[in-house]
Design a protein around this motif. Structure first.
Motif, PDB file in Angstrom:
ATOM      1  N   LEU A 153       0.834  -1.204   0.000  1.00  0.00           N
ATOM      2  CA  LEU A 153       0.000   0.000   0.000  1.00  0.00           C
ATOM      3  C   LEU A 153       0.873   1.261   0.000  1.00  0.00           C
ATOM      4  O   LEU A 153       0.553   2.260  -0.647  1.00  0.00           O
ATOM      5  CB  LEU A 153      -0.926  -0.004   1.212  1.00  0.00           C
ATOM      6  CG  LEU A 153      -2.090  -1.012   1.158  1.00  0.00           C
ATOM      7  CD1 LEU A 153      -2.809  -1.062   2.502  1.00  0.00           C
ATOM      8  CD2 LEU A 153      -3.072  -0.632   0.041  1.00  0.00           C
ATOM      9  N   ARG A 154       1.991   1.203   0.736  1.00  0.00           N
ATOM     10  CA  ARG A 154       2.877   2.367   0.759  1.00  0.00           C
ATOM     11  C   ARG A 154       3.479   2.616  -0.625  1.00  0.00           C
ATOM     12  O   ARG A 154       3.665   3.775  -1.024  1.00  0.00           O
ATOM     13  CB  ARG A 154       4.001   2.173   1.783  1.00  0.00           C
ATOM     14  CG  ARG A 154       3.521   2.244   3.226  1.00  0.00           C
ATOM     15  CD  ARG A 154       4.667   2.539   4.193  1.00  0.00           C
ATOM     16  NE  ARG A 154       5.763   1.578   4.118  1.00  0.00           N
ATOM     17  CZ  ARG A 154       5.785   0.443   4.804  1.00  0.00           C
ATOM     18  NH1 ARG A 154       4.759   0.117   5.606  1.00  0.00           N
ATOM     19  NH2 ARG A 154       6.814  -0.384   4.694  1.00  0.00           N
ATOM     20  N   VAL A 155       3.786   1.544  -1.346  1.00  0.00           N
ATOM     21  CA  VAL A 155       4.320   1.702  -2.700  1.00  0.00           C
ATOM     22  C   VAL A 155       3.297   2.376  -3.600  1.00  0.00           C
ATOM     23  O   VAL A 155       3.604   3.316  -4.343  1.00  0.00           O
ATOM     24  CB  VAL A 155       4.760   0.347  -3.286  1.00  0.00           C
ATOM     25  CG1 VAL A 155       5.106   0.486  -4.775  1.00  0.00           C
ATOM     26  CG2 VAL A 155       5.936  -0.225  -2.518  1.00  0.00           C
ATOM     27  N   MET A 156       2.027   1.912  -3.537  1.00  0.00           N
ATOM     28  CA  MET A 156       0.991   2.497  -4.385  1.00  0.00           C
ATOM     29  C   MET A 156       0.738   3.949  -4.022  1.00  0.00           C
ATOM     30  O   MET A 156       0.501   4.788  -4.902  1.00  0.00           O
ATOM     31  CB  MET A 156      -0.288   1.671  -4.288  1.00  0.00           C
ATOM     32  CG  MET A 156      -0.123   0.206  -4.710  1.00  0.00           C
ATOM     33  SD  MET A 156       0.533  -0.003  -6.388  1.00  0.00           S
ATOM     34  CE  MET A 156      -0.880   0.534  -7.366  1.00  0.00           C
ATOM     35  N   ASP A 157       0.808   4.264  -2.730  1.00  0.00           N
ATOM     36  CA  ASP A 157       0.618   5.655  -2.310  1.00  0.00           C
ATOM     37  C   ASP A 157       1.765   6.548  -2.794  1.00  0.00           C
ATOM     38  O   ASP A 157       1.563   7.749  -3.051  1.00  0.00           O
ATOM     39  CB  ASP A 157       0.521   5.729  -0.785  1.00  0.00           C
ATOM     40  CG  ASP A 157      -0.771   5.134  -0.256  1.00  0.00           C
ATOM     41  OD1 ASP A 157      -1.734   4.993  -1.055  1.00  0.00           O
ATOM     42  OD2 ASP A 157      -0.822   4.791   0.944  1.00  0.00           O
ATOM     43  N   ALA A 158       2.969   5.972  -2.908  1.00  0.00           N
ATOM     44  CA  ALA A 158       4.136   6.768  -3.311  1.00  0.00           C
ATOM     45  C   ALA A 158       4.193   7.013  -4.813  1.00  0.00           C
ATOM     46  O   ALA A 158       4.999   7.828  -5.278  1.00  0.00           O
ATOM     47  CB  ALA A 158       5.420   6.068  -2.868  1.00  0.00           C
ATOM     48  N   LEU A 159       3.342   6.315  -5.588  1.00  0.00           N
ATOM     49  CA  LEU A 159       3.381   6.440  -7.045  1.00  0.00           C
ATOM     50  C   LEU A 159       2.050   6.982  -7.547  1.00  0.00           C
ATOM     51  O   LEU A 159       1.092   6.231  -7.750  1.00  0.00           O
ATOM     52  CB  LEU A 159       3.667   5.069  -7.679  1.00  0.00           C
ATOM     53  CG  LEU A 159       3.821   5.035  -9.205  1.00  0.00           C
ATOM     54  CD1 LEU A 159       4.993   5.907  -9.655  1.00  0.00           C
ATOM     55  CD2 LEU A 159       4.026   3.593  -9.685  1.00  0.00           C
ATOM     56  N   VAL A 180       9.434  -5.843  -2.918  1.00  0.00           N
ATOM     57  CA  VAL A 180       8.017  -5.474  -2.804  1.00  0.00           C
ATOM     58  C   VAL A 180       7.538  -4.870  -4.129  1.00  0.00           C
ATOM     59  O   VAL A 180       6.433  -5.165  -4.602  1.00  0.00           O
ATOM     60  CB  VAL A 180       7.814  -4.488  -1.641  1.00  0.00           C
ATOM     61  CG1 VAL A 180       6.346  -4.044  -1.563  1.00  0.00           C
ATOM     62  CG2 VAL A 180       8.247  -5.124  -0.320  1.00  0.00           C
ATOM     63  N   VAL A 181       8.374  -4.027  -4.751  1.00  0.00           N
ATOM     64  CA  VAL A 181       8.013  -3.429  -6.037  1.00  0.00           C
ATOM     65  C   VAL A 181       7.875  -4.522  -7.092  1.00  0.00           C
ATOM     66  O   VAL A 181       6.915  -4.531  -7.873  1.00  0.00           O
ATOM     67  CB  VAL A 181       9.076  -2.389  -6.452  1.00  0.00           C
ATOM     68  CG1 VAL A 181       8.761  -1.827  -7.845  1.00  0.00           C
ATOM     69  CG2 VAL A 181       9.151  -1.268  -5.428  1.00  0.00           C
ATOM     70  N   ARG A 182       8.820  -5.456  -7.111  1.00  0.00           N
ATOM     71  CA  ARG A 182       8.735  -6.544  -8.083  1.00  0.00           C
ATOM     72  C   ARG A 182       7.485  -7.395  -7.857  1.00  0.00           C
ATOM     73  O   ARG A 182       6.857  -7.867  -8.806  1.00  0.00           O
ATOM     74  CB  ARG A 182       9.990  -7.417  -7.987  1.00  0.00           C
ATOM     75  CG  ARG A 182      11.241  -6.741  -8.543  1.00  0.00           C
ATOM     76  CD  ARG A 182      12.352  -7.760  -8.763  1.00  0.00           C
ATOM     77  NE  ARG A 182      12.764  -8.373  -7.501  1.00  0.00           N
ATOM     78  CZ  ARG A 182      13.720  -7.912  -6.703  1.00  0.00           C
ATOM     79  NH1 ARG A 182      14.362  -6.801  -7.053  1.00  0.00           N
ATOM     80  NH2 ARG A 182      14.040  -8.550  -5.582  1.00  0.00           N
ATOM     81  N   GLY A 183       7.099  -7.585  -6.604  1.00  0.00           N
ATOM     82  CA  GLY A 183       5.899  -8.350  -6.310  1.00  0.00           C
ATOM     83  C   GLY A 183       4.650  -7.691  -6.867  1.00  0.00           C
ATOM     84  O   GLY A 183       3.755  -8.364  -7.401  1.00  0.00           O
ATOM     85  N   LEU A 184       4.557  -6.356  -6.776  1.00  0.00           N
ATOM     86  CA  LEU A 184       3.410  -5.641  -7.341  1.00  0.00           C
ATOM     87  C   LEU A 184       3.396  -5.744  -8.861  1.00  0.00           C
ATOM     88  O   LEU A 184       2.329  -5.802  -9.484  1.00  0.00           O
ATOM     89  CB  LEU A 184       3.463  -4.174  -6.909  1.00  0.00           C
ATOM     90  CG  LEU A 184       3.054  -3.903  -5.456  1.00  0.00           C
ATOM     91  CD1 LEU A 184       3.395  -2.474  -5.059  1.00  0.00           C
ATOM     92  CD2 LEU A 184       1.547  -4.161  -5.269  1.00  0.00           C
TER      93      LEU A 184
END
Length: 745
Positions: A153-159, A180-184
């Motif tokens: 969720l933090r990754v999606m919020d940061a992009l 985590v980025v690769r997993g998304l």
């Protein structure tokens, strides 16, 4: 002269090859032949100025489609095909004319000059786009619903939607691991996308609020803006005492150039050390300018070269080589400290950037501004003749006045035995430091001592490759030649007589002044500013910050400290050896010494504190010392002009030097003698020499000099070409031509 790109002939010419179009291609090589003829294959379009890849002697070379018509009589079998046209903006006609003009004036092969205009090979390869990540359309609506952990969720919020970020930057912004980025991405929520290009060269804002100009500054700025607005060639000399605000005034002209939609170039003698100048630029325009100097990495140089060619750089600040960058619409060239000898290139193509800047401005229909507190006699003569306009700023900016200059007669106030700082200067430094102000000691000599000799036999340590003494660098425990770079450890015994412990340093270098100052002022916080200790921009910025923040009490330096620094708390400048540079009989020795010492003196007394300058000299009655003490520099330059005019010495006559060199001394003598015998004989022309150069041995080559002196109205290039054509010299002998020499080593 035209030649094929390759001597060998392809075995079978295709039908119709004789009618294929031909182009001339100039290669960045010092070839006397000039441009070579090549065949343009069907479907390949290469207009004049296009950068192309061509074969030459079995290798691929980059060159430029040049002007003129190919030789129609050259057999098709001798032609080779252009291999490719590069995806880079063509070289404009103005730069092509400039390359040809410099080559003709300096008697250099056009390809050697072109090489300076193609100095960044990486620029000819289009930059590759880098991959990053962006949110998937509808964020993977058709994909299986992934488990959204807090990290994801933090990754999606940061992009934000629509933006692209690299995996590393995205992971850092979200505070997660790259996994985590690769997993998304595996889950279909992120998809690959190309990163946007970095905006390395943001546009300077001409309307950004700058400093408030005083009335005389505003009047000068108005005149310079009007020159730029005319959109035609003209040269203006901007003079003013140190601290009068010349930089702020000419930056107003830069702003006008930007308003007119044209590009501006500012040449500085020491761009890699000009941290404070760059701060002034940011304050005036809100962003940093593009830079061009030898400290830049190859990738930055490539991106800068390409951005200049594409019109993406509006203002560039650089060293002399920046003159050869491919500006498509240059509207203003500024040469700051135009009198500096650093603008003269002595190796390869020998040229003076100040003079070539005027030529490039003329070809570009641009305005040219030459700036100096102590302009060269050549420039003053052009003002006097009406060729250049003149704008002057006679007063220092703000409340500061010019520093008082005094001469310390070393015959009456000799330093203690073994020391080099005279008692009056020692006392003045102590008083300055006691008031909480800063002081400077200046000596334009690197190292610890300029000479090392044996007390027992008198042997002097000299360079094996040059006619020069080895300079002791005590901190590194080595002896070094400052001409060729040869270095060796300090020997424990004399190489000549083997006596131990008899090698003695003679004379002061800046390191020896530091040693003496440490003993005299042990509590003073010191900084050494020399090319050995300030190697580049980062070190220069750190040094300037520490001085401005009053973390330094005593500055000790070489000529680096003269280059436009603003030290608001510096009130005393002491010149340890003001006579240095006056010896040797150089035509411009007195002029250069005056310019350097006036620059150094200008560091003292900014803001509200009055400045004081003390010159240690054995000859206080020398015209240079009298001019500095009285402040009447105009009278000195008038006296200097009066001394040169009767003998037709520059700027009232023309000079060109031929420097003959060879590894074998007899070959050098023979070649110089042959050139002397073939010297031109004409009214108004005088040949001096041949004679050994002051540096008769340099980098292992024996050197002889001949000097052609002519009246001002005589074109010397045809004389030089005819002279050189009369003598056939062996390949082992080199002849360097220096038109308008500024030094005679």
């Amino acid at each position: 002269m035209r030649a094929s790109g390759r001597k060998s002939s392809p075995p079978n010419q295709p039908a119709g090859v004789a009618s294929a179009p031909r182009v001339r291609v100039l290669l960045p090589l010092p070839l006397a032949a000039g441009a070579y003829d090549y065949r343009l294959p069907h479907g390949l379009h290469a207009p004049r100025g296009a950068f192309v890849a061509v074969p030459l002697n079995g290798r691929e070379m980059l060159g430029v489609v040049w002007d003129g018509e190919a030789d129609p009589d050259l057999a098709p079998s001798r032609l080779r095909d252009v291999m490719a046209v590069l995806d880079v903006p063509p070289m404009g006609e103005t730069l092509r004319r400039f390359v040809e003009w410099v080559a003709a004036y300096t008697l250099s092969p056009p390809g050697a000059v072109l090489r300076m205009a193609m100095s960044s090979p990486g620029a000819f390869t289009p930059p590759s786009a880098k991959a990053g990540w962006q949110r998937a359309p509808s964020e993977g609506r058709n994909a299986p619903d992934p488990r959204m952990t807090p990290a994801r969720l933090r990754v999606m919020d940061a992009l934000p939607p629509g933006e692209v970020m690299s995996g590393t930057a995205l992971a850092e912004a979200a505070g997660v691991s790259p996994a985590v980025v690769r997993g998304l991405a595996d889950a279909g929520l992120l998809v690959p996308a190309l990163l946007p290009e970095d905006d390395l060269f943001p546009a300077p804002d001409p309307e950004h609020p700058g400093p408030t100009l005083l009335p005389d500054q505003a009047a000068a700025a108005t005149r310079l803006r009007e020159k730029v607005a005319e959109r035609r060639f003209g040269v203006t000399l901007l003079t003013g005492v140190t601290g009068s605000g010349k930089t702020e005034v000419y930056l107003d002209a830069v702003a006008e150039c930007l308003r007119r939609g044209r590009q501006a170039l500012v040449l500085l003698p020491e761009i890699a050390l000009s941290a404070q100048w760059l701060d002034r630029f940011r304050a005036r325009f809100g962003v940093a300018p593009a830079l061009w100097h030898s400290e830049l990495g190859s990738r930055t140089r490539a991106r800068t070269w390409r951005a200049v060619a594409e019109g993406g750089v509006q203002v560039l600040v650089g060293a002399r080589s920046a003159l050869f960058l491919p500006f498509p619409d240059l509207g203003l060239i500024i040469v700051d400290e135009e009198h500096e000898t650093a603008f003269k290139q002595e190796d390869g193509v020998v040229y003076h950037a100040r003079d070539m800047a005027v030529v490039r401005a003329r070809l570009s229909q641009a305005s040219c501004i030459l700036v100096s507190a102590t302009p060269s006699l050549e420039t003053l003569n052009n003002v006097e003749a009406g060729r250049y306009d003149h704008v002057d700023l006679p007063q220092r900016h703000g409340a500061a006045g010019m520093p008082g200059v005094e001469a310390i007669d070393l015959r009456q106030h000799a330093p203690e035995r073994g020391r080099f700082i005279a008692p009056p200067l020692i006392e003045a430094i102590r008083e300055t430091l006691a008031r909480g102000e800063q002081a400077m000691l200046f000596l334009n000599r690197r190292g610890y001592a300029p000479l090392t000799l044996c007390r027992a036999c008198g042997h002097r340590m000299r360079c094996p490759n040059c006619t020069a003494w080895l300079v002791e660098h005590r901190a590194q425990r080595r002896l070094q030649c400052h001409h060729c770079g040869h270095a060796e450890p300090i020997p424990p015994t004399c190489p000549e007589c083997n006596a131990p412990g008899t090698l003695t340093p003679v004379g002061p270098g800046v390191e020896r002044v530091v040693e003496e100052a440490t003993e005299l002022f042990p509590d003073a916080r010191r900084i050494v500013m020399a090319s050995d200790t300030i190697p580049g921009p980062a070190a220069a910025t750190a040094a300037a910050d520490s001085i401005a923040n009053r973390q330094v009490d005593l500055i000790i330096g070489t000529q680096i400290v003269a280059k436009g620094w603003h030290f608001p708390h510096l009130t005393l400048v002491g010149v340890v050896d003001a006579d240095l540079g006056l010896a040797g009989g150089d035509l411009r020795a007195a002029e250069r010494t005056l310019q350097l010492l006036h620059q150094v003196s200008g560091r003292a007394g900014r803001a509200e504190a009055p400045g004081r300058v003390l010159l240690q000299t054995f000859n206080p009655d020398h015209p240079v010392m009298r001019a500095l003490v009285s402040g009447d520099l105009d009278a000195f330059m008038a006296e200097e002009a009066a001394g040169r005019r009767p003998g037709h010495w520059p700027p009232y006559g023309r000079l060109a030097a031929l420097i003959v060199s060879a590894e074998d001394e007899r070959e050098a003598d023979r070649a110089a003698r042959d050139l002397g015998l073939a010297a031109p004989r004409a009214e108004g022309v005088e040949i001096l020499g041949p004679a050994p150069a002051p540096l008769a041995l340099l980098r292992g080559r024996h050197r002889r000099r001949l000097l052609l002196k002519a009246r001002k109205d005589i074109q010397i290039q045809p004389l030089l070409r005819d002279w050189l054509a009369r003598v056939k010299l062996p390949n082992s002998v080199r002849v360097q031509v220096d038109v308008d020499p500024v030094g005679f080593l």
